[in-house]
Structures are given as structure tokens and as C-alpha cells.
Design an enzyme around this catalytic site. Structure first.
Site, PDB file in Angstrom:
ATOM      1  N   LYS A  50       3.693   4.243   1.661  1.00 21.53           N
ATOM      2  CA  LYS A  50       3.289   4.398   3.290  1.00 21.53           C
ATOM      3  C   LYS A  50       3.195   3.013   3.752  1.00 21.53           C
ATOM      4  CE  LYS A  50       1.290   8.478   2.813  1.00 21.53           C
ATOM      5  NZ  LYS A  50      -0.076   9.216   3.607  1.00 21.53           N
ATOM      6  N   GLU A 106       7.363  -5.455   1.860  1.00 22.19           N
ATOM      7  CA  GLU A 106       6.172  -5.363   1.730  1.00 22.19           C
ATOM      8  C   GLU A 106       5.036  -4.938   2.085  1.00 22.19           C
ATOM      9  OE1 GLU A 106       3.993  -3.509  -0.376  1.00 22.19           O
ATOM     10  OE2 GLU A 106       4.013  -2.660  -2.879  1.00 22.19           O
ATOM     11  N   ASP A 110      -2.053  -8.014  -3.721  1.00 20.97           N
ATOM     12  CA  ASP A 110      -3.180  -7.866  -4.066  1.00 20.97           C
ATOM     13  C   ASP A 110      -2.827  -8.145  -5.322  1.00 20.97           C
ATOM     14  OD1 ASP A 110      -5.572  -7.619  -3.171  1.00 20.97           O
ATOM     15  OD2 ASP A 110      -6.008  -5.336  -4.562  1.00 20.97           O
ATOM     16  N   LYS A 138      -2.675 -11.243  -0.518  1.00 17.06           N
ATOM     17  CA  LYS A 138      -3.837 -11.346  -1.258  1.00 17.06           C
ATOM     18  C   LYS A 138      -4.061 -12.738  -2.098  1.00 17.06           C
ATOM     19  CE  LYS A 138      -6.952  -8.069   0.922  1.00 17.06           C
ATOM     20  NZ  LYS A 138      -7.759  -6.725   0.179  1.00 17.06           N
ATOM     21  N   VAL A 160      -8.166  -4.990   4.488  1.00 18.77           N
ATOM     22  CA  VAL A 160      -7.653  -5.115   5.988  1.00 18.77           C
ATOM     23  C   VAL A 160      -7.307  -3.698   5.929  1.00 18.77           C
ATOM     24  CG1 VAL A 160      -7.858  -7.676   6.069  1.00 18.77           C
ATOM     25  CG2 VAL A 160      -5.830  -6.218   4.704  1.00 18.77           C
ATOM     26  N   ASP A 166      -4.027   1.383   5.446  1.00 20.38           N
ATOM     27  CA  ASP A 166      -4.777   2.530   5.992  1.00 20.38           C
ATOM     28  C   ASP A 166      -6.151   2.040   4.894  1.00 20.38           C
ATOM     29  OD1 ASP A 166      -3.454   2.713   3.173  1.00 20.38           O
ATOM     30  OD2 ASP A 166      -4.921   4.837   3.164  1.00 20.38           O
ATOM     31  N   ARG A 172      -3.541   2.946  10.228  1.00 16.59           N
ATOM     32  CA  ARG A 172      -2.506   2.410  10.274  1.00 16.59           C
ATOM     33  C   ARG A 172      -1.728   2.371  11.637  1.00 16.59           C
ATOM     34  NH1 ARG A 172      -0.308   3.147   4.810  1.00 16.59           N
ATOM     35  NH2 ARG A 172      -1.323   5.487   3.466  1.00 16.59           N
TER      36      ARG A 172
HETATM   37  P1  IMP Z   1      -1.787  -3.891  -5.853  1.00 19.03           P
HETATM   38  O1  IMP Z   1      -0.703  -4.993  -5.667  1.00 19.03           O
HETATM   39  O2  IMP Z   1      -0.545  -3.455  -7.446  1.00 19.03           O
HETATM   40  O3  IMP Z   1      -2.632  -4.487  -6.620  1.00 19.03           O
HETATM   41  O4  IMP Z   1      -1.235  -2.876  -5.022  1.00 19.03           O
HETATM   42  C1  IMP Z   1      -1.113  -3.236  -3.592  1.00 19.03           C
HETATM   43  C2  IMP Z   1      -1.617  -1.952  -3.413  1.00 19.03           C
HETATM   44  O5  IMP Z   1      -2.818  -1.863  -2.159  1.00 19.03           O
HETATM   45  C3  IMP Z   1      -0.879  -1.878  -0.938  1.00 19.03           C
HETATM   46  O6  IMP Z   1       0.831  -1.917  -1.182  1.00 19.03           O
HETATM   47  C4  IMP Z   1      -1.959  -1.015  -0.571  1.00 19.03           C
HETATM   48  O7  IMP Z   1      -2.015  -0.313  -0.527  1.00 19.03           O
HETATM   49  C5  IMP Z   1      -3.283  -1.418  -1.167  1.00 19.03           C
HETATM   50  N1  IMP Z   1      -3.877  -2.396  -0.725  1.00 19.03           N
HETATM   51  C6  IMP Z   1      -4.421  -3.889  -1.316  1.00 19.03           C
HETATM   52  N2  IMP Z   1      -5.413  -4.671  -0.573  1.00 19.03           N
HETATM   53  C7  IMP Z   1      -5.359  -3.736   0.277  1.00 19.03           C
HETATM   54  C8  IMP Z   1      -5.583  -3.945   2.444  1.00 19.03           C
HETATM   55  O8  IMP Z   1      -6.862  -5.271   1.762  1.00 19.03           O
HETATM   56  N3  IMP Z   1      -5.891  -3.065   2.583  1.00 19.03           N
HETATM   57  C9  IMP Z   1      -5.246  -1.976   2.629  1.00 19.03           C
HETATM   58  N4  IMP Z   1      -4.097  -1.888   1.820  1.00 19.03           N
HETATM   59  C10 IMP Z   1      -4.686  -2.299   0.683  1.00 19.03           C
HETATM   60 MG    MG Z   2       2.108  -0.861  -0.537  1.00 16.23          MG
END
Ligand code: IMP
Ligand code: MG
Length: 185
Positions: A50, A106, A110, A138, A160, A166, A172
């Protein structure tokens, strides 16, 4: 988590990291770039629910060329520090991707695990081209080597909230991006 105490809710919002005005300016530039690069091409913006819903809603209104919108929802299962991800699609796109130039919109990259899996799944469907636009990046947290084609803001390793992002499904609806203050409610 259920938050009915407004004071407790607000106490978790630390400092504003990116203001509404800064987001607006960056969206304008991003929308102009996409409109320039995709003119005359069948364009599909794909958002993974979301977190990116606010970003997608505002970005698509800065795009001046015809485009379609699609949504996917995914659930990620990752174990330990392994970079081998497992993403299950819980809501899928209706469009035949082989007819479109696709941009994944996106909220944040992360570790990059979720996005890497989504990219694989979309590429199997043979889009005319595939690019990634992310609101936040990030890079210090990356586990899977992966870079967005357009990244609006690079941020340090801090959790964040706001503008679609969220914590426990809250925050959100903040119109800006803020750092989240860890402390029990
Ligand atoms: P990744 O890149 O697979 O680790 O996951 C990314 C997802 O983790 C994003 O789409 C967000 O839903 C969630 N996420 C990662 N960092 C944050 C943050 O700082 N705040 C809120 N959601 C985050
Ligand atoms: Mg996402």
C-alpha cells in the site's frame, strides 16, 4: 495497534525529514521527465500496495501524457539475513504487460528484496520496457544490489513515516515524511 490517543500518536512523530513543498517540487521534476521520455509510448504505472498509493496519486497528476495505472499487492517472506526472497502476489495486475512500457512506482527501497522479486515477476510477462521510480532510497540498507532509475530522495538509515509510509498501519496520511520516534505508547 490501535491509537485513539492523539497526543501519544503525535509524540511518535519526530522531526520532519522532507516537507510537503520539497515533495511537490521533486514530483514536478519527476513528472516532467517521465512525460518527456515516454511521449508516444503506451505507458503503465504500476504501484505495489500500500505504501506507494499517495506517491502514485500525486505523481500521475504531474504526468501530462496518456498513461494507465495498475496495482499489485505482495506479501514478503524473508528468513534471517538470507537475500533469497519469497514474495507472494496477493493482488495482481489486469493488464497484458507485453503491450506496455512499465514503470514500477515504489515508496521506498530498503533492503531491495521485495522490489527485486517484483521486477522478476514483471519481467517474466515481457513488458516493452521496465523502469523503477522510487520516492525514497535507503542505500545503506541494501541487501540485494539494485538501483532505481529515478530516485527522488536518498535518506539515511532511519525508520520514516508519512506520505503513504506507515508504522503499524498508522501515519500514512501525514502530508510530509518524518522520522519515527521509537518509544512505547
Ligand atoms: P525491502 O526493500 O524489501 O526491504 O522492503 C521495502 C518495504 O519495506 C517498503 O516498500 C516499505 O513498505 C517497508 N519499509 C522499509 N523501510 C521503511 C521505513 O523507513 N518506513 C516505512 N516502511 C518501510
Ligand atoms: Mg512498498
Amino acid at each position: 495497534m490501535t491509537v485513539t490517543d492523539k497526543e501519544a500518536y503525535e509524540s511518535r512523530i519526530d522531526r520532519v525529514l522532507i516537507s510537503e513543498e520539497e515533495i511537490k517540487q521533486a514530483l514536478k521534476r519527476c513528472g516532467e521527465q517521465i512525460s518527456r521520455e515516454y511521449e508516444g509510448k503506451p505507458l503503465l504505472l504500476v504501484s505495489v500496495l500500500k505504501g506507494a498509493f499517495v506517491f502514485l496519486a500525486d505523481l500521475c497528476r504531474e504526468i501530462s501524457i496518456p498513461c494507465e495505472i495498475g496495482f499489485m499487492a505482495a506479501q514478503s517472506y524473508f528468513e534471517g539475513t538470507s537475500s533469497r526472497g519469497n514474495v507472494q502476489i496477493t493482488y495482481d495486475l489486469a493488464q497484458d504487460l507485453s503491450r506496455y512500457h512499465v514503470i514500477i512506482v515504489e515508496d521506498i527501497i530498503d533492503t531491495g528484496r521485495t522490489l527485486a522479486e517484483i521486477i522478476k515477476l514483471i519481467n517474466i510477462r515481457d513488458p516493452l520496457s521496465l523502469k523503477v521510480v522510487t520516492l525514497l532510497d535507503k542505500p545503506s540498507r541494501r541487501v540485494v544490489p539494485l538501483e532505481a532509475d529515478i530516485s527522488l530522495f536518498t535518506i539515511p538509515d532511519h525508520f520514516v513515516i508519512g506520505y503513504g509510509l506507515d508504522c503499524g498501519e498508522y501515519y500514512r496520511n501525514l502530508p510530509y515524511i518524518a522520522e519515527y520516534k521509537e518509544k512505547s505508547l
